[in-house]
Write a protein that holds these residues in place. Sequence first.
Motif, PDB file in Angstrom:
ATOM      1  N   TYR A 403       5.691   4.189  -1.933  1.00 55.90           N
ATOM      2  CA  TYR A 403       5.964   3.483  -0.686  1.00 55.90           C
ATOM      3  C   TYR A 403       5.048   2.265  -0.609  1.00 55.90           C
ATOM      4  O   TYR A 403       3.983   2.220  -1.253  1.00 55.90           O
ATOM      5  CB  TYR A 403       5.686   4.373   0.532  1.00 55.90           C
ATOM      6  N   VAL A 404       5.471   1.260   0.189  1.00 59.14           N
ATOM      7  CA  VAL A 404       4.558   0.189   0.567  1.00 59.14           C
ATOM      8  C   VAL A 404       3.722   0.716   1.725  1.00 59.14           C
ATOM      9  O   VAL A 404       4.268   1.163   2.741  1.00 59.14           O
ATOM     10  CB  VAL A 404       5.331  -1.073   0.996  1.00 59.14           C
ATOM     11  N   LEU A 436       3.989   3.676   6.222  1.00 60.86           N
ATOM     12  CA  LEU A 436       4.615   3.847   4.922  1.00 60.86           C
ATOM     13  C   LEU A 436       6.053   3.337   5.000  1.00 60.86           C
ATOM     14  O   LEU A 436       6.838   3.797   5.840  1.00 60.86           O
ATOM     15  CB  LEU A 436       4.606   5.318   4.497  1.00 60.86           C
ATOM     16  N   THR A 437       6.375   2.402   4.134  1.00 58.44           N
ATOM     17  CA  THR A 437       7.677   1.736   4.171  1.00 58.44           C
ATOM     18  C   THR A 437       8.404   1.931   2.853  1.00 58.44           C
ATOM     19  O   THR A 437       7.796   1.754   1.791  1.00 58.44           O
ATOM     20  CB  THR A 437       7.494   0.223   4.419  1.00 58.44           C
ATOM     21  N   PRO A 438       9.697   2.274   2.857  1.00 62.79           N
ATOM     22  CA  PRO A 438      10.464   2.330   1.605  1.00 62.79           C
ATOM     23  C   PRO A 438      10.405   0.990   0.884  1.00 62.79           C
ATOM     24  O   PRO A 438      10.393  -0.071   1.516  1.00 62.79           O
ATOM     25  CB  PRO A 438      11.886   2.648   2.081  1.00 62.79           C
ATOM     26  N   ARG A 439      10.384   1.038  -0.446  1.00 60.47           N
ATOM     27  CA  ARG A 439      10.255  -0.198  -1.211  1.00 60.47           C
ATOM     28  C   ARG A 439      11.540  -1.016  -1.224  1.00 60.47           C
ATOM     29  O   ARG A 439      11.516  -2.200  -1.518  1.00 60.47           O
ATOM     30  CB  ARG A 439       9.818   0.119  -2.645  1.00 60.47           C
ATOM     31  N   GLU A 450      15.006  -0.253  12.254  1.00 57.95           N
ATOM     32  CA  GLU A 450      14.674   1.001  11.584  1.00 57.95           C
ATOM     33  C   GLU A 450      14.026   1.942  12.595  1.00 57.95           C
ATOM     34  O   GLU A 450      13.558   1.536  13.657  1.00 57.95           O
ATOM     35  CB  GLU A 450      13.723   0.739  10.416  1.00 57.95           C
ATOM     36  N   CYS A 451      13.999   3.216  12.242  1.00 51.94           N
ATOM     37  CA  CYS A 451      13.292   4.208  13.034  1.00 51.94           C
ATOM     38  C   CYS A 451      12.052   4.660  12.267  1.00 51.94           C
ATOM     39  O   CYS A 451      11.827   4.250  11.121  1.00 51.94           O
ATOM     40  CB  CYS A 451      14.196   5.408  13.327  1.00 51.94           C
ATOM     41  N   LYS A 467       5.808   6.909   8.991  1.00 55.60           N
ATOM     42  CA  LYS A 467       6.755   6.626   7.908  1.00 55.60           C
ATOM     43  C   LYS A 467       8.033   6.015   8.499  1.00 55.60           C
ATOM     44  O   LYS A 467       8.651   6.576   9.388  1.00 55.60           O
ATOM     45  CB  LYS A 467       7.092   7.898   7.135  1.00 55.60           C
ATOM     46  N   LEU A 468       8.423   4.844   7.965  1.00 56.05           N
ATOM     47  CA  LEU A 468       9.656   4.202   8.381  1.00 56.05           C
ATOM     48  C   LEU A 468      10.843   4.837   7.654  1.00 56.05           C
ATOM     49  O   LEU A 468      10.725   5.285   6.521  1.00 56.05           O
ATOM     50  CB  LEU A 468       9.621   2.706   8.072  1.00 56.05           C
ATOM     51  N   ARG A 469      11.988   4.855   8.333  1.00 59.62           N
ATOM     52  CA  ARG A 469      13.219   5.412   7.760  1.00 59.62           C
ATOM     53  C   ARG A 469      14.420   4.788   8.454  1.00 59.62           C
ATOM     54  O   ARG A 469      14.290   4.124   9.489  1.00 59.62           O
ATOM     55  CB  ARG A 469      13.253   6.934   7.960  1.00 59.62           C
TER      56      ARG A 469
END
Length: 479
Positions: A403-404, A436-439, A450-451, A467-469
Motif C-alpha cells: 500500500y501507499v 493506507l491507500t491502494p496503489r 472513496e470510503c 485504510k482507504l477502499r
Amino acid sequence: MSSINYSNSNTNPSIILNKFFKLLLISGFIFYIIYILLFFNPYYNISTFFTKSSPKGPELATSSFSPTNISDIVFSIAGSTTTWWERTSYIESWWKPNITRGYVFFEKNPQEITPWPKYYPQFRISENTSKYKDYDKHLFRQAIRVTRLILETFNVENEGVRWYILADDDTIFFVNNLVDVLGKYDHNKYFYIGMNSECHASNYYHSFEMAFGGAGFALSYPLAKALVKNLDVCLKRYPNLYGSDHILQSCVADLGVSITQEKGFHQIDLHNDISGLLSAHPQSPLLSLHHLHEVDPIFPSLNRSESLNHLVKAAKIDESRLLQQTICYHKPKNWTFSISWGYSVHVYESILLPSILRKPLQTFTPWSKSAKPFFVFDTRFPSKNPCEAPHVFFFDSVERGDYVVMSYGRSKARGLPTCTAGGNHSADSMSKIYVLTPRRKHDLIGGKRECCDVVNIKQGMDATEIKLRDCLENEILPP
C-alpha cells in the motif's frame, strides 16, 4: 435444326413469370408483417434495426480517436520580466522538460540569465501592439498583450494540438489530472473549459461566465482557431473591459460558446490561511492553484516554496487522489476522520455528517469584501465547541509497499477540553495518523468518493491507522 418446344411447363416463359410474381408478392407480404410488428412494438427502436451493426454508429462517436495525452496540449503562459525570477519555483514544480509543450511570453527580452535554462518553457517576446494605440486609453496595454497570446501561440504551435491552456506565470498545474479531465471532452468541438473565482466580488465585477486566467483555462483547437481568425475584430468590440480573460470570454461568447466549468481550476482569490479550503476540496480532480504568493504557506511548518514542493511530493505518488476528501468513522469512540489525501486529516470527537464536512472551514478571508456573500460556495465558521473543532494533522511523509502509506503529523495542540457529548473520548494524545491507500489509481472522473475504515488505534504509540477502499454499493455514511 430442331425448334424449341414451348409446351414444356418448366420452360414456358409465362409460367416462369407468374411464379416470379407470386414469390415477389409472398416476400413482400412477409417483410410487411415484420415491419408492422417492429413499428408498433413500443420497446423496440426500429432505427437500431438498420444501424446497430454499422461501424459508424453513434456508440463509436466518442471512441473513434485515441486518448488525449500530454503531447496534445500546448501551454501559453503570460510572463513578466519584473516578476518571473521571483516565481520560477512555480513553473519548476510542474513543467516537464521535453514532455510539456508551450511557451512563456514576455513583454521584453529577459536578459538576466543567458543561456535560457532548458528546464523552463521556451520564451518568446510578445508581438508589438502599437497598432492598438487609437484605443489604448481604454484598454490596458497588458490586457491587449495577454489577450493576443492565443493568436501568437496558435501561429507557432498548431500541428497535432487538441487543447490550448492559457495561464499566468504563477499558476501551478497538475498535468496528469489535466490530461484525464480534458480527455472527457471531444476536442473536435468548441469547448471553453475553466472556473470562476472563489470570491463573489471578483465574479460580480467581471463575469460569472468567465474562466479566470490565473486559474488557467482550456480552449479546444477548433475554438482557438476561430478566435484567432476573429481576434482583432473582437479587440475593437470590447475596448472598455479590464482584463484579458474577460475580453477572451466575450470573444468566445460572440462565437456562441459558454463556459464549461471544472471545479479543479483554482483562482484562489483569497487571503490568509487556505487550509480550510484545501481540506475540503470539491469532488473533482485538482487541476491548478494560483495566487499562492498571496496566501499563507499551505503547510504551517514550511515556507511557501517548501510547502509547494511538499505538496508536489504527494502529487508524484498519486495525482488522481490529491486533496480528495474521504470520510470515515470510529464508532467505539464516536470519532470522525476527514482525510484530504496528501494534505491533511481532521479528527472530530463526535459524529459529523458528510454533508457538513464537505463545507470548507472558513480559515481564509475573501480577496475583496465589496460584495456579499463573500464566497461562491458554502463554508463553516471555525468553532470553539470541542465537539465541532477538529484536531488537525498535516501530510508528513510517504512510503510505498503493498500500500501507499501516508503519514500525517499533528499541527499543534487543539487547546480545548474533550467533547463530553461524544462520550468523553479525548484525541489529544494522538500524534500520528497513517493512511493506507491502494496503489491503483482512483478513477474519480464520473465516480464518487472513496470510503475508509479505521483499522487500528495504537494506544501506546498514540497512532491511528486508516485504510482507504472502494465504497460498497448503496453504502451510506455514517454507517
